[in-house]
Write an enzyme that holds these catalytic residues in place. Structure first.
Site, PDB file in Angstrom:
ATOM      1  N   CYS A 123       0.523  -1.044  -0.208  1.00 23.34           N
ATOM      2  CA  CYS A 123       0.182  -0.440   0.207  1.00 23.34           C
ATOM      3  C   CYS A 123       1.068   1.363  -0.590  1.00 23.34           C
ATOM      4  O   CYS A 123       0.175   2.057  -0.127  1.00 23.34           O
ATOM      5  CB  CYS A 123      -0.907  -0.311   1.088  1.00 23.34           C
ATOM      6  SG  CYS A 123      -1.600  -1.357   1.088  1.00 23.34           S
ATOM      7  N   HIS A 132      -3.818   6.574   0.542  1.00 28.39           N
ATOM      8  CA  HIS A 132      -4.332   5.543   0.614  1.00 28.39           C
ATOM      9  C   HIS A 132      -5.544   5.023   0.505  1.00 28.39           C
ATOM     10  O   HIS A 132      -5.941   4.905   2.178  1.00 28.39           O
ATOM     11  CB  HIS A 132      -3.232   4.855   0.738  1.00 28.39           C
ATOM     12  CG  HIS A 132      -3.279   3.017   1.204  1.00 28.39           C
ATOM     13  ND1 HIS A 132      -3.563   2.616  -0.318  1.00 28.39           N
ATOM     14  CD2 HIS A 132      -3.824   2.106   1.822  1.00 28.39           C
ATOM     15  CE1 HIS A 132      -4.564   1.283  -0.267  1.00 28.39           C
ATOM     16  NE2 HIS A 132      -4.016   1.406   0.890  1.00 28.39           N
ATOM     17  N   ASN A 135      -9.857  -0.941  -2.862  1.00 25.35           N
ATOM     18  CA  ASN A 135      -8.650  -0.536  -2.423  1.00 25.35           C
ATOM     19  C   ASN A 135      -7.728  -1.106  -3.155  1.00 25.35           C
ATOM     20  O   ASN A 135      -7.891  -2.765  -3.438  1.00 25.35           O
ATOM     21  CB  ASN A 135      -7.892  -1.458  -0.963  1.00 25.35           C
ATOM     22  CG  ASN A 135      -6.922  -1.079  -0.202  1.00 25.35           C
ATOM     23  OD1 ASN A 135      -6.118  -0.844  -1.146  1.00 25.35           O
ATOM     24  ND2 ASN A 135      -6.743  -1.494   1.230  1.00 25.35           N
TER      25      ASN A 135
HETATM   26  O1  UT7 Z   1      -4.111  -1.386   2.851  1.00 17.51           O
HETATM   27  C1  UT7 Z   1      -4.231  -1.994   3.443  1.00 17.51           C
HETATM   28  C2  UT7 Z   1      -5.211  -2.922   3.840  1.00 17.51           C
HETATM   29  N1  UT7 Z   1      -6.167  -3.721   5.114  1.00 17.51           N
HETATM   30  C3  UT7 Z   1      -7.148  -2.505   4.886  1.00 17.51           C
HETATM   31  O2  UT7 Z   1      -7.048  -1.325   5.313  1.00 17.51           O
HETATM   32  C4  UT7 Z   1      -7.854  -3.472   6.735  1.00 17.51           C
HETATM   33  C5  UT7 Z   1      -8.319  -2.007   7.900  1.00 17.51           C
HETATM   34  N2  UT7 Z   1      -9.029  -3.263   8.469  1.00 17.51           N
HETATM   35  C6  UT7 Z   1     -10.947  -2.871   8.341  1.00 17.51           C
HETATM   36  O3  UT7 Z   1     -10.638  -2.552   6.700  1.00 17.51           O
HETATM   37  C7  UT7 Z   1     -11.512  -3.238   9.069  1.00 17.51           C
HETATM   38  O4  UT7 Z   1     -11.093  -4.452  10.000  1.00 17.51           O
HETATM   39  C8  UT7 Z   1     -12.102  -4.862   7.770  1.00 17.51           C
HETATM   40  C9  UT7 Z   1     -13.277  -4.723   7.150  1.00 17.51           C
HETATM   41  C10 UT7 Z   1     -11.529  -5.688   7.264  1.00 17.51           C
HETATM   42  C11 UT7 Z   1     -13.066  -6.103   8.360  1.00 17.51           C
HETATM   43  O5  UT7 Z   1     -14.278  -5.224   9.369  1.00 17.51           O
HETATM   44  P1  UT7 Z   1     -14.696  -5.569  11.479  1.00 17.51           P
HETATM   45  O6  UT7 Z   1     -14.876  -3.966  11.728  1.00 17.51           O
HETATM   46  O7  UT7 Z   1     -12.745  -4.669  11.777  1.00 17.51           O
HETATM   47  O8  UT7 Z   1     -14.727  -7.299  11.071  1.00 17.51           O
HETATM   48  P2  UT7 Z   1     -13.730  -7.881  12.302  1.00 17.51           P
HETATM   49  O9  UT7 Z   1     -12.908  -8.917  10.901  1.00 17.51           O
HETATM   50  O10 UT7 Z   1     -13.565  -7.556  13.804  1.00 17.51           O
HETATM   51  O11 UT7 Z   1     -15.462  -9.452  11.610  1.00 17.51           O
HETATM   52  C12 UT7 Z   1     -16.373  -8.900  11.998  1.00 17.51           C
HETATM   53  C13 UT7 Z   1     -17.698  -9.854  11.974  1.00 17.51           C
HETATM   54  C14 UT7 Z   1     -17.327 -11.270  12.051  1.00 17.51           C
HETATM   55  O12 UT7 Z   1     -17.682 -11.944  12.402  1.00 17.51           O
HETATM   56  P3  UT7 Z   1     -18.034 -12.319  13.808  1.00 17.51           P
HETATM   57  O13 UT7 Z   1     -17.900 -13.509  13.964  1.00 17.51           O
HETATM   58  O14 UT7 Z   1     -18.651 -10.976  14.829  1.00 17.51           O
HETATM   59  O15 UT7 Z   1     -19.445 -13.571  13.687  1.00 17.51           O
HETATM   60  C15 UT7 Z   1     -16.829 -11.447  10.354  1.00 17.51           C
HETATM   61  O16 UT7 Z   1     -16.658 -13.055  10.181  1.00 17.51           O
HETATM   62  O17 UT7 Z   1     -17.679  -9.815   9.862  1.00 17.51           O
HETATM   63  C16 UT7 Z   1     -17.328 -10.950   9.980  1.00 17.51           C
HETATM   64  N3  UT7 Z   1     -17.182 -10.731   8.355  1.00 17.51           N
HETATM   65  C17 UT7 Z   1     -17.853 -10.471   7.363  1.00 17.51           C
HETATM   66  N4  UT7 Z   1     -18.869 -10.715   7.049  1.00 17.51           N
HETATM   67  C18 UT7 Z   1     -19.458 -10.366   6.605  1.00 17.51           C
HETATM   68  C19 UT7 Z   1     -15.839 -10.736   7.977  1.00 17.51           C
HETATM   69  N5  UT7 Z   1     -15.702 -10.547   6.660  1.00 17.51           N
HETATM   70  C20 UT7 Z   1     -17.166 -10.258   6.160  1.00 17.51           C
HETATM   71  C21 UT7 Z   1     -17.999  -9.983   4.866  1.00 17.51           C
HETATM   72  N6  UT7 Z   1     -19.086  -9.888   4.789  1.00 17.51           N
HETATM   73  N7  UT7 Z   1     -17.274  -9.757   3.962  1.00 17.51           N
END
Ligand code: UT7
Length: 352
Positions: free
Chosen positions: A116, A279, A309
């Site tokens: 990134c 970014h 992204n």
């Molecule tokens: O360029 C740098 C690259 N990366 C980033 O910048 C990523 C930075 N992080 C993020 O953007 C966020 O952490 C995410 C968007 C990736 C995830 O959001 P979050 O609010 O941190 O969600 P989480 O990983 O804590 O997951 C919450 C829930 C989980 O379910 P349970 O365990 O609460 O039942 C996940 O399994 O959301 C679930 N989940 C999804 N549900 C539907 C994870 N991905 C998905 C999905 N659709 N695509």
């Protein structure tokens, strides 16, 4: 005093639009979840039958070269940032050179792997080469074809929904215009969490399963070795993994920090920023940075809603769109900032 300026810029995104709704056909996700957590509505996917990371880069580069008012043969150095190259080796720099039809062997090509932050790192390298007088026309490109390497099963959904394909390019040239050009760049890294946002397999470790066995899968020690093993395929290890929350929490600290660092180095303040191009990691991260710097909406560029992204391509695509829309004008103070896998992060201040 010689400085580097952006003399031309261009971008390319593939035609195919992939909506959140379409992703629900492949994995357990929803438009609501994706928009709420990331701001993304759709992204572009390249056509695997005729596009690659370097062909997309070439589209963006041709526009940038044309806008810089030079011929392709005048490019004396290529810097290519990507995490999704055409080949494991050689890098995309030479493939872009060939695709553009640059036949001069005077031109050098460098590939950088800073994910990134790749574009900001590349900009800093180009800046040093131009300030030293070594090169006069540097082509810097960020291009990504994520769609070929993502995991479209439920297991990969937290990563897959975020990423999209595209390319952005700039041509950098020297300028002696008082106060214009790249004012400063700041680069940082911390390898402590290298595996927390990574594509680990295949690699020289011979198979690495995070959290369980470490180096060397059983079938790699035969003479000749096996780079991609059946076990890697069976264990679904050939895709990126990400600790989303760790990345998010670190990013919202490092982005403002590195922007303040660049401002402090140049004696400027957040009020001097005319356009911030972060970014495009996650709309929530960009909104957090905006609040932290107390910038109004019209000074912060967000296009993640339509492209997702695009890693190394996200800054040059957003920069080019902002310039094309007239948001970046002669004399504007433009701030670029990135954070991502490594972790690596960085910023740049440019007086347009
Ligand atoms: O360029 C740098 C690259 N990366 C980033 O910048 C990523 C930075 N992080 C993020 O953007 C966020 O952490 C995410 C968007 C990736 C995830 O959001 P979050 O609010 O941190 O969600 P989480 O990983 O804590 O997951 C919450 C829930 C989980 O379910 P349970 O365990 O609460 O039942 C996940 O399994 O959301 C679930 N989940 C999804 N549900 C539907 C994870 N991905 C998905 C999905 N659709 N695509």
């Amino acid at each position: 005093m010689l400085k580097a300026k952006i003399a031309g810029l261009g971008y390319y995104v593939p035609e195919r639009i992939v909506t959140n709704e379409e992703l629900t056909k492949y994995m357990d996700t929803s438009d609501e979840w994706i928009q709420e957590r990331t701001g993304i509505k759709e992204r572009r996917y390249a056509d695997k039958h005729k596009e690659t990371t370097s062909t997309m880069a070439a589209h963006a580069a041709r526009i940038a070269i044309d806008r810089a008012g030079i011929s392709k043969e005048e490019i004396d150095f290529i810097i290519f940032a990507t995490l999704s190259p055409d080949y494991y080796f050689p890098g995309c720099g030479v493939l872009l050179q060939r695709e553009l039809g640059i036949t001069s062997q005077e031109c050098g090509a460098l590939d950088i792997r800073n994910q990134c932050s790749g574009f900001v790192y590349g900009l800093s390298i180009a800046d040093q080469f131009i300030k030293s007088g070594m090169y006069k026309n540097i082509l810097l490109v960020g291009s990504e074809m994520h769609s070929m390497g993502l995991d479209f099963s439920d297991e990969g959904r937290n990563v897959t929904v975020i990423f999209g394909d595209g390319a952005g390019a700039v041509v950098l040239q020297p300028t002696t215009d008082e106060g214009k050009g790249i004012l400063t760049t700041c680069l940082h890294s911390d390898g402590t969490n290298a595996e927390e946002l990574a594509m680990i397999n295949p690699g020289s470790h011979g198979g690495y399963h995070l959290g369980t066995e470490k180096f060397g899968y059983p079938d790699v020690n035969t003479p000749g070795g096996v780079f991609v093993t059946q076990k890697m395929v069976d264990d679904n290890l050939l895709a990126p993994n990400m600790s989303g929350q760790l990345v998010f929490k670190t990013a919202v600290v490092k982005f403002p920090e590195v922007i303040h660092e660049a401002l402090d180095k140049t004696g400027l303040t957040t009020a001097d920023i005319d356009v911030l191009v972060p970014h495009q990691a996650n709309l929530r991260i960009s909104q957090f940075i905006q609040r932290s710097l107390r910038l109004p909406d019209d000074k912060v560029i967000n296009n993640i809603q339509k492209y997702g992204n695009t890693t190394a391509a996200s800054i040059p695509i957003a920069l080019c769109e902002a310039w094309e829309s007239g948001k970046i004008k002669d004399g504007s103070l433009v701030c670029l900032a990135a954070f991502g896998s490594g972790f690596t992060w960085g910023s740049a201040l440019i007086r347009w």
